[in-house]
Design a protein around this motif. Structure first.
Motif, PDB file in Angstrom:
ATOM      1  N   VAL A  55       0.872  -1.178   0.000  1.00 38.18           N
ATOM      2  CA  VAL A  55       0.000   0.000   0.000  1.00 38.18           C
ATOM      3  C   VAL A  55       0.910   1.229   0.000  1.00 38.18           C
ATOM      4  CG1 VAL A  55      -1.947   1.150   1.112  1.00 38.18           C
ATOM      5  CG2 VAL A  55      -1.669  -1.332   1.352  1.00 38.18           C
ATOM      6  N   GLU A  56       0.941   1.932  -1.110  1.00 37.58           N
ATOM      7  CA  GLU A  56       1.917   3.019  -1.320  1.00 37.58           C
ATOM      8  C   GLU A  56       1.422   3.975  -2.393  1.00 37.58           C
ATOM      9  OE1 GLU A  56       4.470   5.341  -1.023  1.00 37.58           O
ATOM     10  OE2 GLU A  56       5.784   3.686  -0.392  1.00 37.58           O
ATOM     11  N   ASP A  57       1.566   5.281  -2.125  1.00 43.25           N
ATOM     12  CA  ASP A  57       1.135   6.274  -3.121  1.00 43.25           C
ATOM     13  C   ASP A  57       2.302   6.838  -3.926  1.00 43.25           C
ATOM     14  OD1 ASP A  57       1.996   7.496  -0.690  1.00 43.25           O
ATOM     15  OD2 ASP A  57       1.244   9.406  -1.418  1.00 43.25           O
ATOM     16  N   ASN A  58       3.531   6.559  -3.514  1.00 38.83           N
ATOM     17  CA  ASN A  58       4.698   7.107  -4.199  1.00 38.83           C
ATOM     18  C   ASN A  58       5.145   6.187  -5.342  1.00 38.83           C
ATOM     19  OD1 ASN A  58       7.442   7.609  -4.917  1.00 38.83           O
ATOM     20  ND2 ASN A  58       7.766   8.701  -2.993  1.00 38.83           N
ATOM     21  N   MET A 100       3.233  -1.436   4.232  1.00 39.59           N
ATOM     22  CA  MET A 100       2.356  -0.279   4.360  1.00 39.59           C
ATOM     23  C   MET A 100       3.116   1.029   4.515  1.00 39.59           C
ATOM     24  SD  MET A 100      -1.015   0.489   4.873  1.00 39.59           S
ATOM     25  CE  MET A 100      -1.855  -0.928   5.598  1.00 39.59           C
ATOM     26  N   ASP A 101       2.860   1.948   3.604  1.00 37.25           N
ATOM     27  CA  ASP A 101       3.336   3.316   3.739  1.00 37.25           C
ATOM     28  C   ASP A 101       2.511   3.972   4.854  1.00 37.25           C
ATOM     29  OD1 ASP A 101       4.518   5.791   3.180  1.00 37.25           O
ATOM     30  OD2 ASP A 101       3.078   6.261   1.589  1.00 37.25           O
ATOM     31  N   ILE A 102       3.042   5.037   5.471  1.00 37.10           N
ATOM     32  CA  ILE A 102       2.265   5.694   6.539  1.00 37.10           C
ATOM     33  C   ILE A 102       1.532   6.927   5.991  1.00 37.10           C
ATOM     34  CG2 ILE A 102       2.355   6.814   8.811  1.00 37.10           C
ATOM     35  CD1 ILE A 102       3.314   4.123   9.307  1.00 37.10           C
ATOM     36  N   ASN A 103       2.280   7.766   5.279  1.00 43.64           N
ATOM     37  CA  ASN A 103       1.666   8.983   4.738  1.00 43.64           C
ATOM     38  C   ASN A 103       0.977   8.666   3.428  1.00 43.64           C
ATOM     39  OD1 ASN A 103       2.713  10.566   6.868  1.00 43.64           O
ATOM     40  ND2 ASN A 103       4.680  10.678   5.817  1.00 43.64           N
ATOM     41  N   LEU A 104      -0.317   8.417   3.530  1.00 43.45           N
ATOM     42  CA  LEU A 104      -1.113   8.057   2.362  1.00 43.45           C
ATOM     43  C   LEU A 104      -2.229   9.082   2.201  1.00 43.45           C
ATOM     44  CD1 LEU A 104      -1.473   4.250   3.140  1.00 43.45           C
ATOM     45  CD2 LEU A 104      -0.363   5.174   1.099  1.00 43.45           C
ATOM     46  N   PRO A 105      -2.722   9.276   0.997  1.00 46.61           N
ATOM     47  CA  PRO A 105      -3.871  10.166   0.830  1.00 46.61           C
ATOM     48  C   PRO A 105      -5.100   9.533   1.486  1.00 46.61           C
ATOM     49  CG  PRO A 105      -3.367   9.038  -1.230  1.00 46.61           C
ATOM     50  CD  PRO A 105      -2.281   8.668  -0.258  1.00 46.61           C
ATOM     51  N   THR A 152      12.376   2.291   7.406  1.00 52.09           N
ATOM     52  CA  THR A 152      12.346   3.696   7.009  1.00 52.09           C
ATOM     53  C   THR A 152      12.891   3.860   5.593  1.00 52.09           C
ATOM     54  OG1 THR A 152      14.506   4.068   8.036  1.00 52.09           O
ATOM     55  CG2 THR A 152      12.554   4.518   9.383  1.00 52.09           C
ATOM     56  N   LYS A 153      12.359   4.886   4.924  1.00 53.16           N
ATOM     57  CA  LYS A 153      12.834   5.235   3.585  1.00 53.16           C
ATOM     58  C   LYS A 153      14.045   6.156   3.712  1.00 53.16           C
ATOM     59  CE  LYS A 153       8.144   4.997   1.717  1.00 53.16           C
ATOM     60  NZ  LYS A 153       6.966   5.782   1.350  1.00 53.16           N
ATOM     61  N   PRO A 154      14.974   6.139   2.755  1.00 52.11           N
ATOM     62  CA  PRO A 154      14.924   5.311   1.549  1.00 52.11           C
ATOM     63  C   PRO A 154      15.098   3.816   1.846  1.00 52.11           C
ATOM     64  CG  PRO A 154      17.045   6.411   1.717  1.00 52.11           C
ATOM     65  CD  PRO A 154      16.189   6.964   2.819  1.00 52.11           C
TER      66      PRO A 154
HETATM   67 MN    MN Z   1       3.260   8.188   0.935  1.00 53.68          MN
END
Ligand code: MN
Length: 183
Positions: A55-58, A100-105, A152-154
């Motif tokens: 689950v990722e928006d980037n 899972m990404d955290i900052n998602l729309p 954590t990213k990257p």
């Molecule tokens: Mn994101």
């Protein structure tokens, strides 16, 4: 295919090459009747295909993970661009592991995690956070909320692959325990 091949030479005269073949069915006939998937399964002995939901928006992260998993024929990757869709896909596809990404729309990764952990359909699935929120307190908050691991990213390739293997191992153990209980 059985058979023999040989050569007999006489100096100054020449050589005789000979070949003996055992009559057999043609190779194509021998493969008839095998399921089309047999070749694929044979490529990864003993491994079955597991599903990973990301689950990722980037788009850059999606592409990177797709490339990394291109080397893993034992993993089928599914992607969702936002949390609500991710939850739907987790319920309908029963992935072995969720990334899972955290900052998602819309719904955040933390909110999606809480919903998935409270749903008996998805509560058993290990959910790995993959976030740019890399502060100590972000990580602690994530682990306390119920993430299996917090990356954590990257993306660090070795760490990513290792975590994925641990999560897949955990999922397999869970499935075995569940089968043992007859649940
Ligand atoms: Mn994101």
């Amino acid at each position: 295919m059985g058979g023999e091949v040989g050569v007999e030479s006489v100096v100054g005269t020449g050589s005789v090459f000979w070949i003996e073949l055992v009559a057999t069915t043609s190779p194509s006939a021998a493969f008839e009747g095998l399921p089309a998937s047999a070749a694929v399964e044979a490529a990864v002995p003993g491994a079955r295909v597991r599903t990973l939901l990301y689950v990722e928006d980037n788009p850059a992260n999606l592409t990177l993970v797709q490339e990394l998993l291109g080397r893993r024929p034992d993993i089928r990757l599914m992607c969702a661009r936002e949390g609500t869709l991710g939850i739907q896909m987790a319920r309908s596809s029963a992935p072995e592991v969720i990334l899972m990404d955290i900052n998602l729309p819309g719904l955040s990764g933390l909110e999606a995690l809480k919903i998935l952990r409270n749903d008996p359909l998805t509560a058993h699935i290990p959910i790995v956070a993959l976030s740019a929120n890399a502060m100590e307190r972000d990580i602690r908050k994530g682990i306390e909320a119920g993430f299996f691991r917090y990356l954590t990213k990257p993306i660090k390739v070795a760490e990513f692959m290792e975590t994925l293997n641990v999560a897949l191992g955990f999922a397999e153990q869970e499935a075995r325990t569940k089968a043992h209980r007859g649940a």
